[in-house]
Design a protein around this motif. Structure first.
Motif, PDB file in Angstrom:
ATOM      1  N   TRP A 125       0.602  -1.250  -0.207  1.00  7.98           N
ATOM      2  CA  TRP A 125      -0.188  -0.029   0.297  1.00  7.98           C
ATOM      3  C   TRP A 125       1.534   1.831   0.419  1.00  7.98           C
ATOM      4  O   TRP A 125       0.435   1.677  -1.201  1.00  7.98           O
ATOM      5  N   ARG A 126       2.067   0.986   0.867  1.00  5.13           N
ATOM      6  CA  ARG A 126       2.739   2.159   0.850  1.00  5.13           C
ATOM      7  C   ARG A 126       3.263   2.416  -0.836  1.00  5.13           C
ATOM      8  O   ARG A 126       3.745   3.650  -0.968  1.00  5.13           O
ATOM      9  N   ILE A 179       1.202   4.592  -2.999  1.00  5.06           N
ATOM     10  CA  ILE A 179       1.026   5.419  -2.403  1.00  5.06           C
ATOM     11  C   ILE A 179       1.715   6.205  -2.990  1.00  5.06           C
ATOM     12  O   ILE A 179       2.198   7.252  -3.725  1.00  5.06           O
ATOM     13  N   ASP A 180       2.829   6.232  -2.156  1.00  4.62           N
ATOM     14  CA  ASP A 180       4.269   6.725  -2.777  1.00  4.62           C
ATOM     15  C   ASP A 180       4.879   6.752  -4.806  1.00  4.62           C
ATOM     16  O   ASP A 180       4.624   7.830  -5.150  1.00  4.62           O
ATOM     17  N   ALA A 204       1.135   8.532  -6.749  1.00  3.08           N
ATOM     18  CA  ALA A 204       0.320   9.442  -6.039  1.00  3.08           C
ATOM     19  C   ALA A 204       1.277  10.267  -5.753  1.00  3.08           C
ATOM     20  O   ALA A 204       1.438  11.814  -6.078  1.00  3.08           O
ATOM     21  N   ALA A 224      -4.671  -1.170  -4.217  1.00  2.00           N
ATOM     22  CA  ALA A 224      -4.356  -0.507  -4.208  1.00  2.00           C
ATOM     23  C   ALA A 224      -4.025   0.583  -5.287  1.00  2.00           C
ATOM     24  O   ALA A 224      -3.601   1.992  -5.143  1.00  2.00           O
ATOM     25  N   ALA A 228      -7.262   3.126  -5.352  1.00  2.00           N
ATOM     26  CA  ALA A 228      -6.807   4.170  -4.020  1.00  2.00           C
ATOM     27  C   ALA A 228      -5.773   5.021  -4.311  1.00  2.00           C
ATOM     28  O   ALA A 228      -5.722   6.906  -4.518  1.00  2.00           O
ATOM     29  N   ALA A 229      -4.572   4.859  -4.924  1.00  2.00           N
ATOM     30  CA  ALA A 229      -3.679   5.927  -5.586  1.00  2.00           C
ATOM     31  C   ALA A 229      -3.937   6.931  -6.517  1.00  2.00           C
ATOM     32  O   ALA A 229      -3.923   7.830  -6.793  1.00  2.00           O
ATOM     33  N   MET A 285      -6.286   9.252  -5.319  1.00  3.76           N
ATOM     34  CA  MET A 285      -5.380  10.083  -4.316  1.00  3.76           C
ATOM     35  C   MET A 285      -5.337  11.256  -5.794  1.00  3.76           C
ATOM     36  O   MET A 285      -4.979  12.994  -5.225  1.00  3.76           O
TER      37      MET A 285
END
Length: 265
Positions: A110-111, A114-115, A118, A157, A160-161, A164
């Motif tokens: 997940w991290r 996002i990294d 996004a 995931a 989600a990114a 964002m």
């Protein structure tokens, strides 16, 4: 159509291949000065050579991993030196590489999503803003995805990114309106990218055939487009080019679906 990009400066993050490169092609075709940013030097050099052939004689590539903000700052310092501290167009076309169902994904997945998907965009916008504000006119186009509106079980995931990206872009369209910097989002649907073609090949489908590719998407995910084929990266480029151009003078905060037709609004 003349998009008014002659001598404009444009950087495409993730422009070494795929949809980002397709957008960069359109900028070069219209006479813009183009730079592509990414992690793969070989891909960037190949893209820059194509752009020079298409009408951007000084096109070049800058290596940077957008997850690393220091590398992003250095990349935009290079761009600033090259273009006298001004930038007209920023396109963020990088997406996360994370795939897997909710049960399969750990915290690090997940991290990373996002990294990659996004925060890299955030880093690039932050570094580019002084250059965009210094230019006579400026545009930002960020890539989201149609999966934010039509979910897939293997992309929580990733989605989600991209959600964002959409939300931050909408906020930027508001906060940068006093500077008259227009910010828009493009949400591609089932486009024959390297990743999607590779997936099709892995399940025994000829990913180079957009009709066969759409049949496989329907069979495996139940997400067919209204059109009976997958899209091509070259069909995304002109949409991005318009949004990033001077011809787009009053559209900001929009999320444009390029998906072959779908049932979401």
């Amino acid at each position: 159509m003349d998009l008014g990009l002659g001598n404009a400066s444009a950087v495409v993050v993730g422009g070494g291949r795929g949809m980002g490169l397709a957008a960069a092609h359109c900028f070069a075709d219209d006479g813009a000065r183009v730079a592509v940013v990414g992690r793969n030097r070989e891909a960037l050099d190949g893209a820059a050579a194509q752009l020079r052939e298409r009408g951007s004689p000084d096109a070049f590539g800058v290596v940077a991993d957008t997850v690393d903000e220091a590398q992003v700052r250095e990349a935009f310092s290079v761009l600033s030196d090259r273009w006298d501290g001004q930038l007209n167009i920023l396109v963020n076309a990088v997406g996360p590489s994370v795939r897997g169902t909710f049960d399969e994904l750990g915290d690090e997945d997940w991290r990373r999503a996002i990294d990659e998907g996004a925060m890299g965009m955030v880093h690039c916008v932050r570094a580019a803003l002084p250059l965009l504000r210094a230019a006579e006119w400026a545009r930002i186009v960020n890539f989201s995805a149609h999966s934010t509106q039509r979910q897939s079980a293997i992309l929580p995931a990733y989605t989600a990114a991209k959600a964002m990206v959409t939300s931050v872009s909408k906020n930027l369209s508001l906060s940068l309106a006093p500077d008259e910097i227009l910010v828009n989002v493009v949400s591609p649907g089932s486009i024959a990218s390297e990743a999607l073609v590779g997936w099709a090949d892995s399940v025994g489908v000829d990913g180079s055939d957009p009709y066969a590719l759409m049949e496989a998407i329907d069979e495996h995910f139940g997400h067919p487009a209204h059109l009976p084929r997958a899209g091509l990266p070259s069909e995304i480029g002109p949409v991005v080019a318009f949004l990033a151009s001077r011809r787009n003078s009053y559209m900001t905060g929009a999320n444009i679906n390029v998906d072959g037709g779908s049932d979401f609004t």
